[in-house]
Design a protein around this motif. Structure first.
Motif, PDB file in Angstrom:
ATOM      1  N   PHE A 117       0.841  -1.188   0.000  1.00  9.24           N
ATOM      2  CA  PHE A 117       0.000   0.000   0.000  1.00  9.24           C
ATOM      3  C   PHE A 117       0.875   1.236   0.000  1.00  9.24           C
ATOM      4  CE2 PHE A 117      -2.948  -3.111   1.573  1.00  9.24           C
ATOM      5  CZ  PHE A 117      -4.157  -2.711   1.039  1.00  9.24           C
ATOM      6  N   ALA A 118       0.352   2.303  -0.575  1.00 10.33           N
ATOM      7  CA  ALA A 118       0.970   3.622  -0.499  1.00 10.33           C
ATOM      8  C   ALA A 118      -0.111   4.545   0.046  1.00 10.33           C
ATOM      9  CB  ALA A 118       1.456   4.083  -1.861  1.00 10.33           C
ATOM     10  N   VAL A 119       0.003   4.886   1.326  1.00 12.08           N
ATOM     11  CA  VAL A 119      -1.020   5.678   2.008  1.00 12.08           C
ATOM     12  C   VAL A 119      -0.542   7.120   2.104  1.00 12.08           C
ATOM     13  CG1 VAL A 119      -2.376   5.923   4.115  1.00 12.08           C
ATOM     14  CG2 VAL A 119      -1.767   3.657   3.296  1.00 12.08           C
ATOM     15  N   TYR A 120      -1.423   8.035   1.754  1.00 11.65           N
ATOM     16  CA  TYR A 120      -1.096   9.465   1.747  1.00 11.65           C
ATOM     17  C   TYR A 120      -1.066   9.993   3.171  1.00 11.65           C
ATOM     18  CZ  TYR A 120      -1.010  14.205  -0.141  1.00 11.65           C
ATOM     19  OH  TYR A 120      -0.648  15.480  -0.481  1.00 11.65           O
ATOM     20  N   ASN A 121      -0.001  10.718   3.521  1.00 15.19           N
ATOM     21  CA  ASN A 121       0.106  11.248   4.881  1.00 15.19           C
ATOM     22  C   ASN A 121      -0.107  12.756   4.938  1.00 15.19           C
ATOM     23  OD1 ASN A 121       2.479  12.344   3.945  1.00 15.19           O
ATOM     24  ND2 ASN A 121       3.788  11.403   5.469  1.00 15.19           N
ATOM     25  N   GLY A 122      -0.591  13.339   3.854  1.00 21.62           N
ATOM     26  CA  GLY A 122      -0.822  14.770   3.808  1.00 21.62           C
ATOM     27  C   GLY A 122       0.207  15.495   2.972  1.00 21.62           C
ATOM     28  N   LYS A 123       1.318  14.835   2.716  1.00 18.46           N
ATOM     29  CA  LYS A 123       2.380  15.434   1.917  1.00 18.46           C
ATOM     30  C   LYS A 123       2.851  14.490   0.819  1.00 18.46           C
ATOM     31  CE  LYS A 123       6.927  17.551   2.354  1.00 18.46           C
ATOM     32  NZ  LYS A 123       8.032  17.887   3.258  1.00 18.46           N
ATOM     33  N   GLN A 124       2.949  13.217   1.158  1.00 17.72           N
ATOM     34  CA  GLN A 124       3.459  12.237   0.201  1.00 17.72           C
ATOM     35  C   GLN A 124       2.837  10.875   0.498  1.00 17.72           C
ATOM     36  OE1 GLN A 124       7.540  12.629   1.137  1.00 17.72           O
ATOM     37  NE2 GLN A 124       7.460  11.344   2.941  1.00 17.72           N
ATOM     38  N   PHE A 125       3.031   9.943  -0.416  1.00 17.11           N
ATOM     39  CA  PHE A 125       2.547   8.588  -0.214  1.00 17.11           C
ATOM     40  C   PHE A 125       3.646   7.770   0.460  1.00 17.11           C
ATOM     41  CE2 PHE A 125      -0.299  10.011  -3.534  1.00 17.11           C
ATOM     42  CZ  PHE A 125      -1.506   9.452  -3.146  1.00 17.11           C
ATOM     43  N   VAL A 126       3.305   7.134   1.563  1.00 17.16           N
ATOM     44  CA  VAL A 126       4.255   6.305   2.300  1.00 17.16           C
ATOM     45  C   VAL A 126       3.947   4.846   1.966  1.00 17.16           C
ATOM     46  CG1 VAL A 126       5.100   5.657   4.580  1.00 17.16           C
ATOM     47  CG2 VAL A 126       4.376   8.007   4.142  1.00 17.16           C
ATOM     48  N   GLU A 127       4.939   4.149   1.428  1.00 18.10           N
ATOM     49  CA  GLU A 127       4.742   2.759   1.011  1.00 18.10           C
ATOM     50  C   GLU A 127       5.093   1.792   2.133  1.00 18.10           C
ATOM     51  OE1 GLU A 127       6.571   1.582  -2.632  1.00 18.10           O
ATOM     52  OE2 GLU A 127       5.916   3.388  -3.684  1.00 18.10           O
ATOM     53  N   PHE A 128       4.310   0.726   2.216  1.00 17.78           N
ATOM     54  CA  PHE A 128       4.608  -0.362   3.142  1.00 17.78           C
ATOM     55  C   PHE A 128       3.888  -1.614   2.665  1.00 17.78           C
ATOM     56  CE2 PHE A 128       0.925   1.866   4.791  1.00 17.78           C
ATOM     57  CZ  PHE A 128       0.035   0.847   5.076  1.00 17.78           C
ATOM     58  N   GLN A 129       4.394  -2.749   3.110  1.00 20.83           N
ATOM     59  CA  GLN A 129       3.745  -4.016   2.792  1.00 20.83           C
ATOM     60  C   GLN A 129       3.034  -4.503   4.045  1.00 20.83           C
ATOM     61  OE1 GLN A 129       6.269  -7.178   1.428  1.00 20.83           O
ATOM     62  NE2 GLN A 129       4.542  -8.449   0.836  1.00 20.83           N
ATOM     63  N   VAL A 130       1.831  -4.987   3.867  1.00 17.90           N
ATOM     64  CA  VAL A 130       1.040  -5.456   5.001  1.00 17.90           C
ATOM     65  C   VAL A 130       1.514  -6.856   5.387  1.00 17.90           C
ATOM     66  CG1 VAL A 130      -1.272  -6.050   5.805  1.00 17.90           C
ATOM     67  CG2 VAL A 130      -0.942  -4.070   4.343  1.00 17.90           C
ATOM     68  N   VAL A 131       1.887  -7.003   6.644  1.00 20.41           N
ATOM     69  CA  VAL A 131       2.286  -8.297   7.201  1.00 20.41           C
ATOM     70  C   VAL A 131       1.222  -8.707   8.218  1.00 20.41           C
ATOM     71  CG1 VAL A 131       4.752  -7.971   6.784  1.00 20.41           C
ATOM     72  CG2 VAL A 131       3.764  -7.191   8.924  1.00 20.41           C
ATOM     73  N   PRO A 132       1.160  -9.966   8.594  1.00 26.76           N
ATOM     74  CA  PRO A 132       0.090 -10.423   9.492  1.00 26.76           C
ATOM     75  C   PRO A 132       0.000  -9.668  10.817  1.00 26.76           C
ATOM     76  CG  PRO A 132       1.201 -12.301   8.538  1.00 26.76           C
ATOM     77  CD  PRO A 132       1.970 -11.094   8.121  1.00 26.76           C
ATOM     78  N   GLU A 133       1.112  -9.178  11.324  1.00 23.90           N
ATOM     79  CA  GLU A 133       1.093  -8.466  12.599  1.00 23.90           C
ATOM     80  C   GLU A 133       0.302  -7.159  12.527  1.00 23.90           C
ATOM     81  OE1 GLU A 133       3.894  -9.792  11.284  1.00 23.90           O
ATOM     82  OE2 GLU A 133       4.191 -11.406  12.741  1.00 23.90           O
ATOM     83  N   MET A 134       0.017  -6.676  11.328  1.00 27.48           N
ATOM     84  CA  MET A 134      -0.713  -5.418  11.148  1.00 27.48           C
ATOM     85  C   MET A 134      -2.226  -5.606  11.175  1.00 27.48           C
ATOM     86  SD  MET A 134       1.384  -3.625   8.100  1.00 27.48           S
ATOM     87  CE  MET A 134       3.084  -3.152   8.230  1.00 27.48           C
ATOM     88  N   ILE A 135      -2.697  -6.836  11.188  1.00 25.57           N
ATOM     89  CA  ILE A 135      -4.143  -7.089  11.172  1.00 25.57           C
ATOM     90  C   ILE A 135      -4.784  -6.433  12.392  1.00 25.57           C
ATOM     91  CG2 ILE A 135      -5.916  -8.878  11.403  1.00 25.57           C
ATOM     92  CD1 ILE A 135      -4.139 -10.703   9.749  1.00 25.57           C
ATOM     93  N   GLY A 136      -5.874  -5.723  12.151  1.00 28.48           N
ATOM     94  CA  GLY A 136      -6.594  -5.062  13.231  1.00 28.48           C
ATOM     95  C   GLY A 136      -6.166  -3.623  13.456  1.00 28.48           C
ATOM     96  N   HIS A 137      -5.086  -3.192  12.826  1.00 30.02           N
ATOM     97  CA  HIS A 137      -4.654  -1.798  12.928  1.00 30.02           C
ATOM     98  C   HIS A 137      -5.259  -1.018  11.763  1.00 30.02           C
ATOM     99  CE1 HIS A 137      -1.602  -2.237  16.110  1.00 30.02           C
ATOM    100  NE2 HIS A 137      -1.497  -3.470  15.643  1.00 30.02           N
ATOM    101  N   TYR A 138      -5.144   0.298  11.826  1.00 32.72           N
ATOM    102  CA  TYR A 138      -5.630   1.144  10.740  1.00 32.72           C
ATOM    103  C   TYR A 138      -4.509   1.391   9.734  1.00 32.72           C
ATOM    104  CZ  TYR A 138      -9.694   2.217  13.632  1.00 32.72           C
ATOM    105  OH  TYR A 138     -10.836   2.121  14.376  1.00 32.72           O
ATOM    106  N   LEU A 139      -4.867   1.618   8.471  1.00 27.07           N
ATOM    107  CA  LEU A 139      -3.859   1.922   7.448  1.00 27.07           C
ATOM    108  C   LEU A 139      -3.067   3.173   7.816  1.00 27.07           C
ATOM    109  CD1 LEU A 139      -5.696   1.293   4.058  1.00 27.07           C
ATOM    110  CD2 LEU A 139      -3.792   0.007   4.997  1.00 27.07           C
ATOM    111  N   GLY A 140      -3.732   4.148   8.390  1.00 26.97           N
ATOM    112  CA  GLY A 140      -3.089   5.409   8.736  1.00 26.97           C
ATOM    113  C   GLY A 140      -2.010   5.288   9.797  1.00 26.97           C
TER     114      GLY A 140
END
Length: 140
Positions: free
Chosen positions: A88-111
């Motif tokens: 995913f590349a999520v916009y932080n208000g200035k730029q898109f921040v890229e990251f790959q979703v791993v299982p430990e991220m389940i239940g958290h928000y993209l932001g």
């Protein structure tokens, strides 16, 4: 919608459930496993922008075109098991921040993985930076 699970992710457990179980679980059962805030936001339903993003994710999963990151401004979407492995590349208000979703991220928000606030590093004060600089000797 079968997903290839790498060996290191097979050991992962979320509230006692393996990733494979989470992927095959109905949404209502998965929602019961989440913390209260995420559970409440999913029970209220998806916003139109969240729904569009989920449809896009499912289309990418179906077509297995996960080469490029999925660009989005949606920061309020809870990470679901079907998002694991995608970039995913999520916009932080200035730029898109890229990251790959791993299982430990389940239940958290993209932001949560696209921090909008940068640490401020102050330099030396110049002339008229503060009241005390009024009385500094002029250079040169």
């Amino acid at each position: 919608m079968s997903v290839e699970i790498p060996a290191e992710w097979k050991k992962f457990r979320y509230r006692g459930k393996s990733l494979e179980e989470l992927l095959n679980m109905p949404m209502d059962d998965f929602i019961k496993l989440l913390p209260a805030r995420q559970r409440r936001s999913l029970r209220k339903g998806f916003t139109p922008s969240e729904r569009t993003l989920i449809e896009k994710i499912r289309k990418i999963r179906r077509d297995s075109k996960a080469d490029k990151p999925i660009k989005t401004h949606v920061r309020s979407l809870v990470i679901l098991p079907e998002m694991v492995g995608l970039k995913f590349a999520v916009y932080n208000g200035k730029q898109f921040v890229e990251f790959q979703v791993v299982p430990e991220m389940i239940g958290h928000y993209l932001g949560e993985f696209s921090i909008p606030i940068q640490k401020v590093e102050h330099g030396e004060p110049g002339l008229k930076a503060t009241r005390s600089s009024l009385f500094m000797a002029m250079k040169g």
